[in-house]
Design a protein around this motif. Structure first.
Motif, PDB file in Angstrom:
ATOM      1  N   GLU A  57       8.402  -0.102   0.866  1.00 50.27           N
ATOM      2  CA  GLU A  57       8.943   1.047   0.125  1.00 50.27           C
ATOM      3  C   GLU A  57       8.767   0.817  -1.385  1.00 50.27           C
ATOM      4  O   GLU A  57       8.398   1.726  -2.125  1.00 50.27           O
ATOM      5  CB  GLU A  57      10.429   1.142   0.479  1.00 50.27           C
ATOM      6  N   ALA A  58       9.021  -0.415  -1.835  1.00 49.86           N
ATOM      7  CA  ALA A  58       8.851  -0.728  -3.254  1.00 49.86           C
ATOM      8  C   ALA A  58       7.384  -0.587  -3.649  1.00 49.86           C
ATOM      9  O   ALA A  58       7.067  -0.027  -4.701  1.00 49.86           O
ATOM     10  CB  ALA A  58       9.358  -2.142  -3.546  1.00 49.86           C
ATOM     11  N   PHE A  59       6.471  -1.062  -2.790  1.00 48.75           N
ATOM     12  CA  PHE A  59       5.038  -0.875  -3.065  1.00 48.75           C
ATOM     13  C   PHE A  59       4.729   0.622  -3.197  1.00 48.75           C
ATOM     14  O   PHE A  59       4.003   1.033  -4.099  1.00 48.75           O
ATOM     15  CB  PHE A  59       4.182  -1.471  -1.930  1.00 48.75           C
ATOM     16  N   ASP A  60       5.266   1.411  -2.272  1.00 45.76           N
ATOM     17  CA  ASP A  60       4.971   2.850  -2.295  1.00 45.76           C
ATOM     18  C   ASP A  60       5.519   3.512  -3.554  1.00 45.76           C
ATOM     19  O   ASP A  60       4.866   4.351  -4.170  1.00 45.76           O
ATOM     20  CB  ASP A  60       5.555   3.525  -1.042  1.00 45.76           C
TER      21      ASP A  60
ATOM     22  N   GLY B 257       1.232   3.135  -0.774  1.00 51.43           N
ATOM     23  CA  GLY B 257       1.104   2.393  -2.018  1.00 51.43           C
ATOM     24  C   GLY B 257       0.605   0.965  -1.859  1.00 51.43           C
ATOM     25  O   GLY B 257      -0.042   0.437  -2.774  1.00 51.43           O
ATOM     26  N   GLY B 258       0.906   0.319  -0.725  1.00 54.33           N
ATOM     27  CA  GLY B 258       0.562  -1.098  -0.568  1.00 54.33           C
ATOM     28  C   GLY B 258      -0.918  -1.379  -0.777  1.00 54.33           C
ATOM     29  O   GLY B 258      -1.304  -2.159  -1.655  1.00 54.33           O
TER      30      GLY B 258
ATOM     31  N   VAL C 107       4.611   5.590  -9.320  1.00 52.53           N
ATOM     32  CA  VAL C 107       4.787   5.509 -10.775  1.00 52.53           C
ATOM     33  C   VAL C 107       3.428   5.305 -11.455  1.00 52.53           C
ATOM     34  O   VAL C 107       3.119   5.940 -12.461  1.00 52.53           O
ATOM     35  CB  VAL C 107       5.755   4.357 -11.147  1.00 52.53           C
ATOM     36  N   LEU C 108       2.615   4.438 -10.875  1.00 54.96           N
ATOM     37  CA  LEU C 108       1.317   4.135 -11.488  1.00 54.96           C
ATOM     38  C   LEU C 108       0.240   5.172 -11.105  1.00 54.96           C
ATOM     39  O   LEU C 108      -0.928   5.014 -11.460  1.00 54.96           O
ATOM     40  CB  LEU C 108       0.844   2.732 -11.081  1.00 54.96           C
ATOM     41  N   GLU C 109       0.681   6.188 -10.340  1.00 56.31           N
ATOM     42  CA  GLU C 109      -0.210   7.277  -9.896  1.00 56.31           C
ATOM     43  C   GLU C 109      -1.427   6.746  -9.125  1.00 56.31           C
ATOM     44  O   GLU C 109      -2.565   7.108  -9.388  1.00 56.31           O
ATOM     45  CB  GLU C 109      -0.647   8.130 -11.095  1.00 56.31           C
ATOM     46  N   LEU C 110      -1.126   5.866  -8.184  1.00 55.38           N
ATOM     47  CA  LEU C 110      -2.207   5.257  -7.401  1.00 55.38           C
ATOM     48  C   LEU C 110      -2.327   5.856  -6.000  1.00 55.38           C
ATOM     49  O   LEU C 110      -3.192   5.452  -5.228  1.00 55.38           O
ATOM     50  CB  LEU C 110      -1.984   3.742  -7.279  1.00 55.38           C
TER      51      LEU C 110
ATOM     52  N   SER D 119       7.967  -4.126   6.228  1.00 56.12           N
ATOM     53  CA  SER D 119       7.310  -2.841   6.474  1.00 56.12           C
ATOM     54  C   SER D 119       7.810  -1.826   5.461  1.00 56.12           C
ATOM     55  O   SER D 119       8.431  -2.185   4.459  1.00 56.12           O
ATOM     56  CB  SER D 119       7.616  -2.381   7.904  1.00 56.12           C
ATOM     57  N   GLY D 120       7.531  -0.550   5.744  1.00 54.95           N
ATOM     58  CA  GLY D 120       7.984   0.492   4.828  1.00 54.95           C
ATOM     59  C   GLY D 120       9.484   0.725   4.925  1.00 54.95           C
ATOM     60  O   GLY D 120      10.099   1.228   3.989  1.00 54.95           O
ATOM     61  N   GLY D 121      10.073   0.355   6.058  1.00 55.10           N
ATOM     62  CA  GLY D 121      11.499   0.614   6.242  1.00 55.10           C
ATOM     63  C   GLY D 121      12.341  -0.643   6.348  1.00 55.10           C
ATOM     64  O   GLY D 121      13.565  -0.568   6.291  1.00 55.10           O
ATOM     65  N   HIS D 122      11.706  -1.815   6.536  1.00 49.89           N
ATOM     66  CA  HIS D 122      12.464  -3.044   6.794  1.00 49.89           C
ATOM     67  C   HIS D 122      11.920  -4.236   6.028  1.00 49.89           C
ATOM     68  O   HIS D 122      10.728  -4.340   5.769  1.00 49.89           O
ATOM     69  CB  HIS D 122      12.443  -3.380   8.293  1.00 49.89           C
ATOM     70  N   THR D 123      12.825  -5.134   5.673  1.00 49.20           N
ATOM     71  CA  THR D 123      12.456  -6.470   5.187  1.00 49.20           C
ATOM     72  C   THR D 123      13.479  -7.403   5.810  1.00 49.20           C
ATOM     73  O   THR D 123      14.587  -7.554   5.305  1.00 49.20           O
ATOM     74  CB  THR D 123      12.528  -6.543   3.648  1.00 49.20           C
ATOM     75  N   ASP D 124      13.132  -7.953   6.952  1.00 42.95           N
ATOM     76  CA  ASP D 124      14.058  -8.800   7.712  1.00 42.95           C
ATOM     77  C   ASP D 124      13.463 -10.198   7.851  1.00 42.95           C
ATOM     78  O   ASP D 124      12.299 -10.343   8.229  1.00 42.95           O
ATOM     79  CB  ASP D 124      14.266  -8.257   9.143  1.00 42.95           C
ATOM     80  N   LEU D 125      14.279 -11.203   7.546  1.00 43.38           N
ATOM     81  CA  LEU D 125      13.875 -12.591   7.786  1.00 43.38           C
ATOM     82  C   LEU D 125      14.740 -13.098   8.933  1.00 43.38           C
ATOM     83  O   LEU D 125      15.980 -13.031   8.856  1.00 43.38           O
ATOM     84  CB  LEU D 125      14.097 -13.421   6.515  1.00 43.38           C
TER      85      LEU D 125
END
Ligand code: KG4
Ligand code: ZN
Length: 362
Positions: A167-170, A182-183, A175-178, A139-145
């Motif tokens: 968060e990385a997508f956002d 962001g996802g 940066v790419l001004e999209l 998600s925007g706040g978590h990456t749990d496996l």
């Protein structure tokens, strides 16, 4: 069959749903985009104020869509964490007031558990995933496996050491001004890559070998440095040249598409590789994908292609934050008789699982 209301206000979406068992009768979500457009992300103070304004009307609309009155509700489920404190408080106060007024139980839902249960909505209650199940919550706040060997008990295998996947997508979209979130924007930009001739940029992947941990800040930084022209010549040569070695124009739609596709592929590769590896190591009988990034079509397709065990995918509209998944989690709590304590408070830092690394045979 019990009618459960689900109230979700942990971040910027105000969302209320009515479920009868696993069947969704209504889901009304208001995305609070006001501050986001201006600031390129969620502003906690603005989000909290917007929840206050939205929660009443969103609730009324959910009842209307479900063709029920408040007296028909048998329980009220609410997210109490993790999330933004000011946003969580609005939902909890609303849900507690409602439950008290109606004289029905209040159910305290962990937002991450709710994400995991999102793929149950609309299914027959008799179709739970077979255990052990490996769960990827992105998600925007978590990456749990995690691995679930006992129902509803997640053992943590790995998590992100820096940015969450969403968060990385956002950040890369910024940066790419999209735009924000962001996802979906990156997915759309990547899909615009003309077939055949143009390839995605080859961006670095952080494999963090021998762990189930993730790291997405390296790939994010590589995109940023490429985009603002701060690469050293060797890296520049590797990342930011076309097939013939020619320098690419920034802002060119094809360059944006190649960068978006390269970034998406880098994130998806690592997520899929580790999820498949965990499913093998733990002899998983099923895999569950959850969280906002679960809406990503490249991720869904790659998992479908790589797994030969049942994969539980939420419907796209149940990936991002929504009240239906909260009601679904609430239904389970009610079934187990786990009602919220009278002094329930928000818990902004709530986890999916205790920090423990599980290994087969433990
Ligand atoms: O679960 P969620 O709605 O909120 C949190 O609990 O954080 O997830 C939101 C995140 C955002 O970062 C958003 O950019 C990402 O999910 N997201 C996606 C897609 N749709 C939403 N990421 C990649 N591809 C998508 N299609
Ligand atoms: Zn969420």
């Amino acid at each position: 069959m019990r009618l459960i209301l689900g109230v979700e206000t942990s971040c910027d979406e105000t969302s209320v749903a009515v479920l009868r068992g696993c069947e969704e009768l209504a889901l009304v979500t208001r995305a609070n985009l006001e501050g986001q457009a201006e600031y390129g992300g969620v502003v906690p103070e603005i989000a909290a104020r917007q929840h206050i304004a939205a929660i009443g009307p969103v609730y009324e609309q959910a009842l209307a869509v479900a063709h029920i009155s408040s007296a028909d509700l048998e329980a009220v489920a609410v997210t109490y964490g993790p999330g933004l404190a000011g946003s969580l408080i609005v939902g909890l106060n609303f849900a507690r007031g409602l439950a008290t007024g109606l004289g029905v139980p209040l159910l305290a839902v962990n937002h991450l558990e709710a994400h995991v249960l999102a793929s149950w909505i609309g299914r027959a209650a008799t179709e739970p995933p077979e255990l052990p199940a490996v769960c990827l919550v992105v998600s925007g706040g978590h990456t749990d496996l995690t691995v679930m060997r006992t129902e509803c008990r997640h053992e943590l295998l790995g998590r992100t050491r820096d940015d969450a996947a969403g968060e990385a997508f956002d950040k890369v979209a910024r940066v790419l001004e999209l735009g924000f979130p962001g996802g979906p924007a990156i997915q759309q930009a990547a899909a615009a890559l003309p077939d055949g001739a143009e390839k995605p940029y080859a961006l670095p992947r952080a494999w963090l070998r021998d762990t189930y941990d993730f790291s997405f800040s390296g790939v994010k930084t590589a995109v940023y440095r490429a985009w603002v022209d701060k690469l050293d010549p060797a890296e520049e040569q590797r990342i930011f040249r076309d097939e013939g070695g020619a320098r690419l124009q920034r802002r060119d739609p094809v360059a944006i598409a190649r960068m978006a596709a390269g970034f998406q592929a880098a994130v998806v590769d690592v997520l899929v590789h580790k999820t498949v590896a965990a499913a093998e190591e733990f002899a998983a009988a099923s895999v569950i994908l959850a969280g906002g990034v679960a809406a990503n079509l490249a991720l869904r397709e790659a998992l479908v292609a790589r797994l030969d065990i049942p994969l539980f995918l939420p419907e796209i509209r149940h990936c991002m934050d929504n009240g239906a998944m909260v009601a679904m989690a609430g239904a389970q709590l009610l079934e187990r008789g786990q009602l919220a304590p009278d002094d329930l408070d928000i818990d902004p830092g709530l986890e999916l699982t205790a920090l423990e690394v599980a290994r087969p045979g433990n």
